[in-house]
Design a protein around this motif. Structure first.
Motif, PDB file in Angstrom:
ATOM      1  N   UNK A 157       6.728  -2.178  -0.032  1.00 34.24           N
ATOM      2  CA  UNK A 157       6.717  -3.647  -0.026  1.00 34.24           C
ATOM      3  C   UNK A 157       5.626  -4.161  -0.944  1.00 34.24           C
ATOM      4  N   UNK A 158       5.910  -5.298  -1.557  1.00 31.76           N
ATOM      5  CA  UNK A 158       4.974  -5.927  -2.486  1.00 31.76           C
ATOM      6  C   UNK A 158       5.204  -7.427  -2.471  1.00 31.76           C
ATOM      7  N   UNK A 177       0.496 -14.232  -1.942  1.00 28.36           N
ATOM      8  CA  UNK A 177      -0.781 -13.876  -2.567  1.00 28.36           C
ATOM      9  C   UNK A 177      -1.863 -13.543  -1.548  1.00 28.36           C
ATOM     10  N   UNK A 178      -1.871 -14.247  -0.399  1.00 29.11           N
ATOM     11  CA  UNK A 178      -2.887 -13.976   0.616  1.00 29.11           C
ATOM     12  C   UNK A 178      -2.659 -12.612   1.265  1.00 29.11           C
ATOM     13  N   UNK A 179      -1.400 -12.280   1.495  1.00 33.75           N
ATOM     14  CA  UNK A 179      -1.093 -10.952   2.044  1.00 33.75           C
ATOM     15  C   UNK A 179      -1.486  -9.872   1.045  1.00 33.75           C
ATOM     16  N   UNK A 180      -1.174 -10.085  -0.230  1.00 35.44           N
ATOM     17  CA  UNK A 180      -1.537  -9.112  -1.259  1.00 35.44           C
ATOM     18  C   UNK A 180      -3.048  -8.906  -1.300  1.00 35.44           C
ATOM     19  N   UNK A 235      -6.285   0.085  -5.166  1.00 31.05           N
ATOM     20  CA  UNK A 235      -6.060  -1.283  -4.686  1.00 31.05           C
ATOM     21  C   UNK A 235      -5.042  -2.048  -5.525  1.00 31.05           C
ATOM     22  N   UNK A 236      -3.767  -1.620  -5.460  1.00 32.31           N
ATOM     23  CA  UNK A 236      -2.747  -2.280  -6.270  1.00 32.31           C
ATOM     24  C   UNK A 236      -1.991  -3.364  -5.513  1.00 32.31           C
ATOM     25  N   UNK A 237      -2.293  -3.531  -4.221  1.00 36.34           N
ATOM     26  CA  UNK A 237      -1.634  -4.580  -3.447  1.00 36.34           C
ATOM     27  C   UNK A 237      -0.211  -4.248  -3.062  1.00 36.34           C
ATOM     28  N   UNK A 238       0.210  -2.997  -3.257  1.00 37.73           N
ATOM     29  CA  UNK A 238       1.565  -2.558  -2.937  1.00 37.73           C
ATOM     30  C   UNK A 238       1.500  -1.608  -1.741  1.00 37.73           C
ATOM     31  N   UNK A 239       2.360  -1.842  -0.758  1.00 35.56           N
ATOM     32  CA  UNK A 239       2.383  -0.989   0.428  1.00 35.56           C
ATOM     33  C   UNK A 239       3.448   0.084   0.234  1.00 35.56           C
ATOM     34  N   UNK A 240       3.010   1.237  -0.286  1.00 38.51           N
ATOM     35  CA  UNK A 240       3.871   2.393  -0.476  1.00 38.51           C
ATOM     36  C   UNK A 240       3.530   3.474   0.526  1.00 38.51           C
ATOM     37  N   UNK A 241       3.991   4.711   0.304  1.00 39.08           N
ATOM     38  CA  UNK A 241       3.781   5.794   1.275  1.00 39.08           C
ATOM     39  C   UNK A 241       2.332   6.015   1.681  1.00 39.08           C
ATOM     40  N   UNK A 242       1.409   6.014   0.716  1.00 40.95           N
ATOM     41  CA  UNK A 242       0.000   6.273   1.055  1.00 40.95           C
ATOM     42  C   UNK A 242      -0.587   5.152   1.902  1.00 40.95           C
ATOM     43  N   UNK A 243      -0.260   3.918   1.564  1.00 40.56           N
ATOM     44  CA  UNK A 243      -0.788   2.785   2.327  1.00 40.56           C
ATOM     45  C   UNK A 243      -0.160   2.711   3.714  1.00 40.56           C
TER      46      UNK A 243
END
Length: 279
Positions: free
Chosen positions: A218-219, A247-250, A264-272
């Motif tokens: 998610x992004x 933007x606030x969530x990011x 800190x790319x603001x993207x919720x992928x597997x690691x995050x």
């Protein structure tokens, strides 16, 4: 050196030579934010530009470009501007000055010792600490490094130079070892810049669309109950937990990623996702 430029409400100011920076970066498809008065900002004009010098700010760990004010206005003992360009963690170039900036100091690269008048300086936001486990450890976001390469490639192409005329401050500044910026490997960086200039664009590491548990990546722009889950877990503040990835969530995701040693790319992928769930 350009002619005087009349500005409303101010004395006439000199329009400096690097007024092409915005167009060159924008034409390369990069995100660009111009700073008010940038075309008339500088410690006098530059000379013939021979290359690009890469820096990191050694600034705060949080925020996209918190060092912008310091680079623009200077600090105690050194007046601004301190670089023509700033590069935020999200890959945005901030165009600060079209004239000479105090970024180089005493040094030598390829026999060129006039750093401030011969090199365009780029200050990329990073703490300068590359030690896992250190509270200030600041991994370089892929989006920022990609923009760094592309911006340098675009400038070098514009001035008719190859990748060899990109140097790190740590390579230019004398005595060698006095500076450590930027913390990434400059030889590899130059190879990547050359690939871009030659039309062989490095392929970024793609984030999988889902992790091993089937949770979607998610992004910004995503909207779902999973986003609500993210908002609750990252300490989202400033708005409703509404499932809308704005933007606030990011910004909250970036803060979480930094505190957990993630890019800190603001993207919720597997690691995050794994970090969010304590896996």
């Amino acid at each position: 050196m350009k002619n005087y430029l009349p500005l409303m409400g101010e004395w006439n100011k000199m329009l400096y030579s690097l007024d092409w920076l915005e167009n060159v970066l924008s034409s390369a498809g990069l995100k660009v934010a111009i700073q008010p008065g940038w075309k008339t900002r500088g410690h006098g004009d530059v000379g013939k530009i021979k290359g690009v010098m890469c820096h990191h700010t050694a600034g705060p760990k949080t925020g996209n470009m918190p060092s912008l004010g310091v680079v623009t206005n200077g600090r105690t003992g050194l007046s601004g501007p301190l670089a023509q360009l700033c590069l935020g963690r999200d890959g945005t170039f901030y165009v600060v000055a079209a004239g000479k900036c105090f970024h180089a100091g005493k040094g030598d690269w390829k026999g060129i010792t006039t750093g401030n008048t011969s090199f365009i300086g780029i200050e990329a936001e990073n703490t300068g600490i590359n030690k896992p486990g250190d509270p200030k450890h600041d991994p370089w976001p892929a989006v920022q490094i990609d923009a760094y390469r592309r911006g340098v490639a675009a400038i070098l192409k514009h001035i008719g130079q190859d990748e060899s005329m990109c140097c790190g401050h740590k390579e230019y500044r004398l005595p060698l070892g006095f500076k450590n910026d930027p913390t990434f490997n400059m030889d590899q960086f130059r190879k990547d810049v050359a690939a871009i200039m030659n039309g062989i664009t490095p392929i970024p590491a793609l984030i999988p669309k889902q992790d091993g548990s089937g949770r979607s990546t998610l992004r910004r722009g995503s909207q779902s109950d999973l986003v609500k889950e993210i908002q609750k877990k990252v300490g989202f503040v400033g708005g409703d937990v509404d499932g809308k990835f704005g933007s606030l969530t990011e910004a909250a995701v970036r803060r979480f990623q930094r505190t957990h040693g993630l890019v800190p790319d603001g993207i919720v992928g597997p690691n995050t996702w794994a970090a969010l769930n304590g896996e």
